[in-house]
Design an enzyme around this catalytic site. Structure first.
Site, PDB file in Angstrom:
ATOM      1  N   HIS A 281      40.586   5.740 -61.338  1.00  0.00           N
ATOM      2  CA  HIS A 281      39.155   5.927 -61.076  1.00  0.00           C
ATOM      3  C   HIS A 281      38.787   7.383 -60.856  1.00  0.00           C
ATOM      4  CE1 HIS A 281      39.178   6.009 -56.539  1.00  0.00           C
ATOM      5  NE2 HIS A 281      40.185   5.164 -56.651  1.00  0.00           N
ATOM      6  N   ASP A 293      43.318  10.064 -53.795  1.00  0.00           N
ATOM      7  CA  ASP A 293      42.571   8.836 -54.132  1.00  0.00           C
ATOM      8  C   ASP A 293      41.287   9.175 -54.863  1.00  0.00           C
ATOM      9  OD1 ASP A 293      41.496   6.331 -54.277  1.00  0.00           O
ATOM     10  OD2 ASP A 293      41.115   6.128 -52.132  1.00  0.00           O
ATOM     11  N   GLU A 325      34.523   2.972 -58.476  1.00  0.00           N
ATOM     12  CA  GLU A 325      35.563   2.112 -57.909  1.00  0.00           C
ATOM     13  C   GLU A 325      35.365   1.961 -56.407  1.00  0.00           C
ATOM     14  OE1 GLU A 325      39.594   1.058 -56.168  1.00  0.00           O
ATOM     15  OE2 GLU A 325      38.266   2.714 -55.693  1.00  0.00           O
ATOM     16  N   GLU A 326      35.045   3.080 -55.759  1.00  0.00           N
ATOM     17  CA  GLU A 326      34.943   3.058 -54.300  1.00  0.00           C
ATOM     18  C   GLU A 326      33.739   2.259 -53.810  1.00  0.00           C
ATOM     19  OE1 GLU A 326      37.339   3.859 -52.605  1.00  0.00           O
ATOM     20  OE2 GLU A 326      38.425   5.580 -53.424  1.00  0.00           O
ATOM     21  N   ASP A 354      46.260   3.938 -59.225  1.00  0.00           N
ATOM     22  CA  ASP A 354      45.358   4.383 -58.161  1.00  0.00           C
ATOM     23  C   ASP A 354      46.180   4.849 -56.959  1.00  0.00           C
ATOM     24  OD1 ASP A 354      43.233   4.748 -56.485  1.00  0.00           O
ATOM     25  OD2 ASP A 354      42.574   2.657 -56.452  1.00  0.00           O
ATOM     26  N   HIS A 448      40.550   8.333 -47.514  1.00  0.00           N
ATOM     27  CA  HIS A 448      39.082   8.271 -47.392  1.00  0.00           C
ATOM     28  C   HIS A 448      38.526   9.272 -46.377  1.00  0.00           C
ATOM     29  CE1 HIS A 448      38.490   4.113 -49.504  1.00  0.00           C
ATOM     30  NE2 HIS A 448      39.054   5.045 -50.252  1.00  0.00           N
TER      31      HIS A 448
HETATM   32 ZN   LIG Z   1      41.328   4.500 -55.097  1.00  0.00          ZN
END
Ligand SMILES: [Zn+2]
Ligand SMILES: *[C@@H]1O[C@H](CO)[C@@H](O)[C@H](O)[C@H]1NC(C)=O
Ligand SMILES: *[C@@H]1O[C@H](CO)[C@@H](O)[C@H](O)[C@H]1NC(C)=O
Ligand SMILES: *[C@@H]1O[C@H](CO)[C@@H](O)[C@H](O)[C@H]1NC(C)=O
Length: 509
Positions: A281, A293, A325-326, A354, A448
């Site tokens: 992604h 990520d 994606e998130e 991922d 994140h």
């Molecule tokens: Zn991811």
């Protein structure tokens, strides 16, 4: 990687009605006929392709991606590649232009789709006299009325709050307290809204807080928080014994509709009716630049795509960089939903990449099984584990439960699998022995967060996994014998399957 998994967020219904249309950019590169090129190149060889994957090249791409994330600083005050940001638009341009520079080896296409994106600017929840530490606004929550705090009695909803009759009339003008379970969070929020509640609080039905999302926006949704069962317990007891509890809820948030884009590259050479597909992604969360990520997966795909141009292929290879994606696997869901059945069956397998370089990594392989997943998924799983074993490396299985972009594929009959190195899970003592790093910490302590920068990637692990990605591409570009020919009936029967707790990184139920 999405948090522990949410439900359908999504491309809107109108978007889903758009016919399948992926424009092919035949102007990229020039001159030579592509079939010719493929024929003149040596057939791809796994060891040779793997040997071309180098840490320096990956790291240089990571530096570039971080600089692109910084393009968002004006608007967000920090680097990010969240959909709609300059950092994400820059990421898509970087991917597209890097591929276009490879000439006509690939046919490129952009697939734009509408997506909803939620931003929470401020929030506060007070129950009685306390501020629950686990209170967290749900993804895609609307703001409280006029973006001001709302006050009211806390009112306990019956059962799981999945039915209008569970909501007593006293919910009107109040703050509804609802147990998690049975139906999606979005359903609870809408029912509370229809009953006239000013805000809703969903408490967990298992230990810990709830990182959930309301999913596809509805005009009935109201400002909704998740809290842990532990923090809700004293208030539930008080309400059940007839005491009253006052509550204050405040959320300043917006839900905006934007257009974002998947980028697809398919080899012009190879059998165009039998493709191996892989994806990563292109977007990050709002909080940070997302270099692990999923910068790591996106850049690995780009580097493998570049090195593959030195070889010919028997089967076509299709790379995808998904957007959104998130926000709940929006891009990959949209892509699969747009595929007519006759296009669906050309995809013999889908491989998801991922988070390939988590700093406190484990070599994780999705535990895909032919019993419950489309046939062939297990052969792909075994390709990964036997590769690690041949190199004397340890590996571990992780659940194949819908937390990343493979979800739409396996739900639609396409065999799938993938590898990862870990997100917010905690490394065990056994894993410390198997992989090094620190037991008790997250696999990715910057998951994140703002600190998911270039320093947040273990390059050793990233290179190892990138070579495994190269191996998977080289293997299936030559032979798809492990994967049964796809049949139209299987596409349809698999579509019936539903019911996971996750759809991306946030819980949906
Ligand atoms: Zn991811
Ligand atoms: C696809 O998107 C990229 C990046 O925005 C752009 O540069 C390119 O022109 C687009 N290509 C097509 C065929 O629309
Ligand atoms: C694999 O794990 C075992 C312990 O489970 C450990 O002794 C060994 O060193 C590990 N191998 C590698 C290459 O890390
Ligand atoms: C990456 O992992 C390797 C192997 O476990 C380790 O030796 C190295 O110190 C790690 N690198 C960083 C920057 O943590």
């Amino acid at each position: 990687m999405i948090l522990s998994k949410p439900i359908l967020l999504a491309a809107t219904a109108a978007a889903l009605r758009t016919p399948f249309q992926v424009p092919i950019d035949s102007t990229a590169g020039s001159g030579t006929d592509v079939g010719d090129i493929n024929g003149k190149l040596p057939l791809v060889d796994s060891e040779k392709l793997q040997a071309l994957i180098k840490g320096d090249a990956l790291l240089a791409r990571a530096e570039k991606l971080y600089a692109i994330a910084q393009l968002s600083e004006d608007e967000y005050n920090h680097p990010t590649r969240v959909i709609g940001s300059e950092g994400h638009i820059g990421t898509i341009e970087y991917i597209y232009s890097s591929l276009a520079a490879l000439g006509n080896y690939y046919k490129l296409s952009n697939q734009s789709f509408p997506a909803v994106s939620g931003n929470v600017f401020e929030s506060r929840l007070v129950l009685g006299h306390s501020v629950p530490a686990t209170a967290q606004p749900m993804g895609l929550t609307p703001a409280t009325a006029n973006k001001e705090p709302v006050y009211g009695p806390l009112v306990l909803v019956a059962d799981d709050g999945c039915d209008a009759v569970d909501y007593p009339s006293s919910v009107a003008g109040a703050i509804a307290l609802i147990q998690r379970g049975t139906c999606p969070f979005g359903t609870k929020s809408a029912l509370a809204g229809q009953a006239g509640a000013r805000a809703a609080v969903v408490y967990n039905n298992e230990p810990g807080g709830v990182s959930g999302t309301l999913g596809t926006p509805s005009p009935d949704h109201i400002a909704t928080f998740g809290v842990s069962s532990e923090e809700a317990a004293p208030f539930i007891d008080a309400l059940k014994s007839g005491e009253s509890v006052d509550a204050i809820a405040y959320i300043d948030a917006e839900v905006v509709s934007i257009s974002t884009t998947n980028v697809i590259a398919q080899t012009a050479g190879g059998d165009q009716d039998n493709c191996v597909m892989l994806g990563a992604h292109s977007d990050s969360v709002e909080a940070g630049p997302g270099i692990n990520d999923d910068g790591s997966g996106s850049l690995t795909l780009l580097e493998v795509a570049k090195q593959l141009t030195k070889f010919g292929v028997k089967n076509c290879v299709r790379f995808a960089w998904w957007a959104g994606e998130e926000e709940g696997l929006l891009g990959s869901d949209y892509y699969v939903a747009q595929l007519p059945a006759k296009e669906n069956v050309k995809i013999r397998l889908f491989m998801d990449y991922d988070m390939l370089g988590s700093p406190n990594y484990a070599f994780q392989v999705y535990d895909a099984r032919d019993k419950v997943n489309p046939k062939g998924s297990q052969a792909l799983r075994d390709l990964y584990t036997s590769w690690y074993e041949r190199r004397g490396l340890n590996w571990t299985y992780i659940p194949f439960d819908g937390r990343s972009d493979y979800d739409g594929f396996i739900r639609n009959g396409i065999p799938g699998g993938g590898i990862a190195t870990g997100a917010e899970g905690i490394k065990t003592d056994e894993e410390e022995k198997a992989f090094g790093g620190r037991a008790g910490d997250w696999y990715d302590p910057c998951y994140h967060q703002l600190c998911d920068d270039v320093g947040n990637v273990n390059v050793t692990a990233w290179v190892i996994n990138s070579r495994l990605v190269a191996h998977s591409v080289a293997t299936y570009a030559v032979s798809l014998e492990d994967f049964p020919e796809r049949k139209l009936e299987e596409v349809r029967s698999a579509m019936a399957e539903t019911g996971w707790k996750y759809h991306g990184h946030k819980l949906v139920v």
